[in-house]
Design a protein around this motif. Structure first.
Motif, PDB file in Angstrom:
ATOM      1  N   UNK A  46     -35.831  -5.553 -32.952  1.00  0.00           N
ATOM      2  CA  UNK A  46     -36.090  -6.444 -34.080  1.00  0.00           C
ATOM      3  C   UNK A  46     -37.563  -6.337 -34.464  1.00  0.00           C
ATOM      4  N   UNK A  47     -37.811  -6.307 -35.758  1.00  0.00           N
ATOM      5  CA  UNK A  47     -39.174  -6.214 -36.257  1.00  0.00           C
ATOM      6  C   UNK A  47     -39.592  -4.806 -36.654  1.00  0.00           C
ATOM      7  N   UNK A  48     -38.914  -3.775 -36.112  1.00  0.00           N
ATOM      8  CA  UNK A  48     -39.253  -2.403 -36.497  1.00  0.00           C
ATOM      9  C   UNK A  48     -38.745  -2.137 -37.904  1.00  0.00           C
ATOM     10  N   UNK A  49     -39.427  -1.275 -38.612  1.00  0.00           N
ATOM     11  CA  UNK A  49     -39.040  -0.924 -39.971  1.00  0.00           C
ATOM     12  C   UNK A  49     -37.920   0.110 -39.934  1.00  0.00           C
ATOM     13  N   UNK A  50     -36.958  -0.046 -40.825  1.00  0.00           N
ATOM     14  CA  UNK A  50     -35.858   0.903 -40.978  1.00  0.00           C
ATOM     15  C   UNK A  50     -36.142   1.743 -42.217  1.00  0.00           C
ATOM     16  N   UNK A  51     -36.000   3.059 -42.073  1.00  0.00           N
ATOM     17  CA  UNK A  51     -36.261   3.988 -43.168  1.00  0.00           C
ATOM     18  C   UNK A  51     -34.983   4.718 -43.544  1.00  0.00           C
ATOM     19  N   UNK A  52     -34.883   5.123 -44.814  1.00  0.00           N
ATOM     20  CA  UNK A  52     -33.760   5.947 -45.249  1.00  0.00           C
ATOM     21  C   UNK A  52     -34.103   7.407 -44.955  1.00  0.00           C
ATOM     22  N   UNK A  56     -37.957   6.586 -47.481  1.00  0.00           N
ATOM     23  CA  UNK A  56     -38.195   5.312 -48.151  1.00  0.00           C
ATOM     24  C   UNK A  56     -37.983   4.150 -47.181  1.00  0.00           C
ATOM     25  N   UNK A  57     -38.880   3.181 -47.225  1.00  0.00           N
ATOM     26  CA  UNK A  57     -38.715   1.981 -46.397  1.00  0.00           C
ATOM     27  C   UNK A  57     -37.540   1.181 -46.918  1.00  0.00           C
ATOM     28  N   UNK A  58     -36.642   0.787 -46.012  1.00  0.00           N
ATOM     29  CA  UNK A  58     -35.476   0.005 -46.406  1.00  0.00           C
ATOM     30  C   UNK A  58     -35.764  -1.466 -46.182  1.00  0.00           C
ATOM     31  N   UNK A  59     -35.991  -1.852 -44.945  1.00  0.00           N
ATOM     32  CA  UNK A  59     -36.274  -3.244 -44.587  1.00  0.00           C
ATOM     33  C   UNK A  59     -36.619  -3.291 -43.104  1.00  0.00           C
ATOM     34  N   UNK A  60     -37.206  -4.412 -42.699  1.00  0.00           N
ATOM     35  CA  UNK A  60     -37.467  -4.620 -41.270  1.00  0.00           C
ATOM     36  C   UNK A  60     -36.157  -5.012 -40.597  1.00  0.00           C
ATOM     37  N   UNK A  61     -35.974  -4.540 -39.370  1.00  0.00           N
ATOM     38  CA  UNK A  61     -34.769  -4.902 -38.615  1.00  0.00           C
ATOM     39  C   UNK A  61     -34.879  -6.369 -38.236  1.00  0.00           C
ATOM     40  N   UNK A  62     -33.891  -7.152 -38.672  1.00  0.00           N
ATOM     41  CA  UNK A  62     -33.880  -8.586 -38.429  1.00  0.00           C
ATOM     42  C   UNK A  62     -33.447  -8.895 -37.004  1.00  0.00           C
ATOM     43  N   UNK A  63     -32.361  -8.251 -36.581  1.00  0.00           N
ATOM     44  CA  UNK A  63     -31.865  -8.402 -35.206  1.00  0.00           C
ATOM     45  C   UNK A  63     -30.928  -7.246 -34.901  1.00  0.00           C
ATOM     46  N   UNK A  64     -30.561  -7.137 -33.631  1.00  0.00           N
ATOM     47  CA  UNK A  64     -29.642  -6.098 -33.179  1.00  0.00           C
ATOM     48  C   UNK A  64     -28.419  -6.791 -32.592  1.00  0.00           C
ATOM     49  N   UNK A  67     -23.310  -4.942 -30.005  1.00  0.00           N
ATOM     50  CA  UNK A  67     -22.825  -3.570 -29.913  1.00  0.00           C
ATOM     51  C   UNK A  67     -23.849  -2.525 -30.357  1.00  0.00           C
ATOM     52  N   UNK A  68     -25.095  -2.953 -30.577  1.00  0.00           N
ATOM     53  CA  UNK A  68     -26.180  -2.020 -30.838  1.00  0.00           C
ATOM     54  C   UNK A  68     -26.444  -1.689 -32.296  1.00  0.00           C
ATOM     55  N   UNK A  69     -25.774  -2.373 -33.209  1.00  0.00           N
ATOM     56  CA  UNK A  69     -26.001  -2.133 -34.629  1.00  0.00           C
ATOM     57  C   UNK A  69     -27.129  -3.023 -35.139  1.00  0.00           C
ATOM     58  N   UNK A  70     -28.142  -2.431 -35.770  1.00  0.00           N
ATOM     59  CA  UNK A  70     -29.213  -3.266 -36.318  1.00  0.00           C
ATOM     60  C   UNK A  70     -28.755  -3.973 -37.596  1.00  0.00           C
ATOM     61  N   UNK A  71     -29.310  -5.137 -37.837  1.00  0.00           N
ATOM     62  CA  UNK A  71     -29.035  -5.879 -39.053  1.00  0.00           C
ATOM     63  C   UNK A  71     -30.344  -6.074 -39.801  1.00  0.00           C
ATOM     64  N   UNK A  72     -30.287  -5.900 -41.111  1.00  0.00           N
ATOM     65  CA  UNK A  72     -31.450  -6.088 -41.968  1.00  0.00           C
ATOM     66  C   UNK A  72     -31.085  -7.061 -43.077  1.00  0.00           C
ATOM     67  N   UNK A  82     -24.617   0.735 -39.334  1.00  0.00           N
ATOM     68  CA  UNK A  82     -23.933   1.372 -38.207  1.00  0.00           C
ATOM     69  C   UNK A  82     -24.907   2.177 -37.348  1.00  0.00           C
ATOM     70  N   UNK A  83     -24.846   1.966 -36.051  1.00  0.00           N
ATOM     71  CA  UNK A  83     -25.742   2.676 -35.128  1.00  0.00           C
ATOM     72  C   UNK A  83     -25.504   4.185 -35.183  1.00  0.00           C
ATOM     73  N   UNK A  84     -24.296   4.587 -35.553  1.00  0.00           N
ATOM     74  CA  UNK A  84     -23.992   6.019 -35.616  1.00  0.00           C
ATOM     75  C   UNK A  84     -24.762   6.734 -36.730  1.00  0.00           C
ATOM     76  N   UNK A  85     -25.339   5.986 -37.678  1.00  0.00           N
ATOM     77  CA  UNK A  85     -26.103   6.595 -38.767  1.00  0.00           C
ATOM     78  C   UNK A  85     -27.587   6.697 -38.451  1.00  0.00           C
ATOM     79  N   UNK A  86     -28.000   6.232 -37.274  1.00  0.00           N
ATOM     80  CA  UNK A  86     -29.427   6.159 -36.947  1.00  0.00           C
ATOM     81  C   UNK A  86     -29.921   7.390 -36.204  1.00  0.00           C
TER      82      UNK A  86
END
Length: 106
Positions: A46-52, A56-64, A67-72, A82-86
């Motif tokens: 949580x708190x790390x930035x998610x990029x496409x 491009x910056x998408x958003x900061x990870x709000x929580x995980x 099952x390991x999927x980050x939420x923004x 989906x964690x499989x896209x990371x």
């Protein structure tokens, strides 16, 4: 004779319940292993930035999730990625989805 019925019943229930407990433990372990394998060596916190994928910056990870999927939070909406896209690109948490695709997620 009745003194042995209760202990025998308890023992029978213990034998029947043991496989279910072992199966539940194995299932949760296999789910965790699959999630870890899918996420690879990506450090999702949580708190790390998610990029496409285009950087491009998408958003900061709000929580995980468990099952390991980050939420923004994207456009005022909680979106599960989906964690499989990371993947880890130069130390950045990167998704193969675009910001527009994430915005369309339900």
């Amino acid at each position: 004779m009745t003194k042995f019925i209760l202990p025998a019943a308890v023992a029978a229930l213990a034998v029947l319940a043991a496989p279910a407990a072992v199966f539940a433990a194995e299932s949760s372990q296999s789910v965790r292993a699959a999630t870890d394998a899918a996420a690879g060596s990506v450090a999702i916190n949580a708190g790390k930035m998610l990029y496409s994928s285009n950087g491009q910056r998408v958003a900061a990870i709000y929580r995980v999730t468990a099952d390991g999927n980050p939420q923004v939070i994207l456009n005022g909406k909680l979106v599960t990625v989906p964690a499989s896209t990371l993947s880890d690109v130069n130390g950045k948490v990167t998704t193969s989805l675009t910001k527009i695709e994430l915005g369309r997620a339900k």
